[in-house]
Scaffold this active site. Sequence first.
Site, PDB file in Angstrom:
ATOM      1  N   ARG A  42      -6.592   6.364 -10.146  1.00 56.93           N
ATOM      2  CA  ARG A  42      -6.670   6.201  -8.691  1.00 56.93           C
ATOM      3  C   ARG A  42      -7.330   7.416  -8.037  1.00 56.93           C
ATOM      4  NH1 ARG A  42      -3.073   2.916  -5.862  1.00 56.93           N
ATOM      5  NH2 ARG A  42      -2.527   1.047  -7.050  1.00 56.93           N
ATOM      6  N   GLY A  82       0.789  -1.230   0.000  1.00 62.63           N
ATOM      7  CA  GLY A  82       0.000   0.000   0.000  1.00 62.63           C
ATOM      8  C   GLY A  82       0.820   1.278   0.000  1.00 62.63           C
ATOM      9  N   LYS A 134      11.743   6.295  12.702  1.00 67.59           N
ATOM     10  CA  LYS A 134      12.745   7.326  12.972  1.00 67.59           C
ATOM     11  C   LYS A 134      12.076   8.679  12.784  1.00 67.59           C
ATOM     12  CE  LYS A 134      16.988   9.524  11.346  1.00 67.59           C
ATOM     13  NZ  LYS A 134      18.055   9.587  10.317  1.00 67.59           N
ATOM     14  N   GLN A 174      11.610   0.532  -0.930  1.00 70.28           N
ATOM     15  CA  GLN A 174      11.284  -0.876  -0.778  1.00 70.28           C
ATOM     16  C   GLN A 174      11.994  -1.447   0.441  1.00 70.28           C
ATOM     17  OE1 GLN A 174      12.447  -2.592  -4.509  1.00 70.28           O
ATOM     18  NE2 GLN A 174      10.832  -1.564  -5.668  1.00 70.28           N
ATOM     19  N   GLU A 195       7.363   4.301 -11.576  1.00 71.87           N
ATOM     20  CA  GLU A 195       6.722   2.995 -11.432  1.00 71.87           C
ATOM     21  C   GLU A 195       5.326   2.978 -12.060  1.00 71.87           C
ATOM     22  OE1 GLU A 195       7.703   0.000  -8.086  1.00 71.87           O
ATOM     23  OE2 GLU A 195       6.033   1.202  -7.369  1.00 71.87           O
ATOM     24  N   ARG A 213      15.834  -1.546   2.140  1.00 71.29           N
ATOM     25  CA  ARG A 213      16.535  -2.292   1.106  1.00 71.29           C
ATOM     26  C   ARG A 213      17.689  -1.504   0.500  1.00 71.29           C
ATOM     27  NH1 ARG A 213      13.620  -4.708  -4.346  1.00 71.29           N
ATOM     28  NH2 ARG A 213      15.529  -5.299  -5.441  1.00 71.29           N
ATOM     29  N   ARG A 239      13.479  12.582  13.413  1.00 72.83           N
ATOM     30  CA  ARG A 239      14.532  13.466  13.897  1.00 72.83           C
ATOM     31  C   ARG A 239      13.969  14.590  14.777  1.00 72.83           C
ATOM     32  NH1 ARG A 239      19.441  13.448  11.485  1.00 72.83           N
ATOM     33  NH2 ARG A 239      18.603  12.793   9.469  1.00 72.83           N
TER      34      ARG A 239
END
Length: 340
Positions: free
Chosen positions: A96, A61, A273, A210, A87, A229, A275
């Site tokens: 969409r 998603g 995370k 990803q 993509e 990744r 900051r």
Amino acid sequence: MIQIDSFKSANDLIKEFKKEFQEVSEGSIKGIFSGFEKLDDLTSGFQPDDLIIIAGRPSIGKSSFVLSMIRNIAFDFGKSVALFSPEMSSKQIIERLICFETGLSLSKLRRGSLQKHEWELFSVKSKKIEQASIYVDDSYNLTIQSLSELARIYVREKGVNIIMIDNIHQLMSVNQGKGNITREQELSEITRGLKSLAKELHIPIVAVSQLSREVENRSSKRPILSDLRGSGTIEEIADIVSFIYRPEYYNIEEWDDDEQMPTFGQGDLMIAKNRHGDLKNIRFKFTQNIGKFDNLQEYSDLYPKMNHEDNPFITKNLPSANEAFGSNLNDDDDDSDVPF
């Protein structure tokens, strides 16, 4: 000769901070609101200069979440958004957005099998989309250098307030394929380039990333920072790193918390995370057939699959009126539904 123009004195920095603080106290918010209330409370909106990462496994998603934010930012807050999408095609993106606004499924739109009232709805909502300040670049094999040049043009000529990238792994560095440069080193260059661009343009940049397959090999499917990744630089450089997690994707029917409520139609954005603030898991409503994320706040959202028998507020096994008060109540053939 070494220049020191890039240095700012503490005096100058305090003056800048006081000016910004005064503007904020007077209601001038510099952050870009996502339209997701709990996320905006946590971040005070995406801040200028920040690089925000939204990561997840394929089909979890990520693109849907980014497009949901684009819809909110452009439609609800009137901000200008640029989306770089190596993509998804621009046609898929506009489909969409139409689904988001009309509530019509993508399959129904593609078949063109709309009833009269649905055509009217489509006509009204499409005009709203036409007026939104959304700019889409679906160029493939886009380098970080060419993206940066285009981003500068969008900000200068279109007044773009925030840039979205779906996704960072589809971008190329100028050194791709040269010598012994690894993909991890390329991703490091791309990530640093995006952070530098955010600071140069003084706007937030949101990038999709990803995750590695490691998450699939664990009993808990919740991602962690080491699952990013290809490059530890993403974790190091980004101001905010978040993960999309939908238990339904893994056929998990109950949440892994104390309440153990049904997971149907829901997802978490895990802030791993930050900051500038706290770490938190934020739950959202997810409408599968149109691929849209929304704020989760209604009772019907929290218990979407609950039927009559599962509802704890409906008392079960009560005796009938005849059992409770005696069968002679209706001996006079009264047709009334009320026994008294």
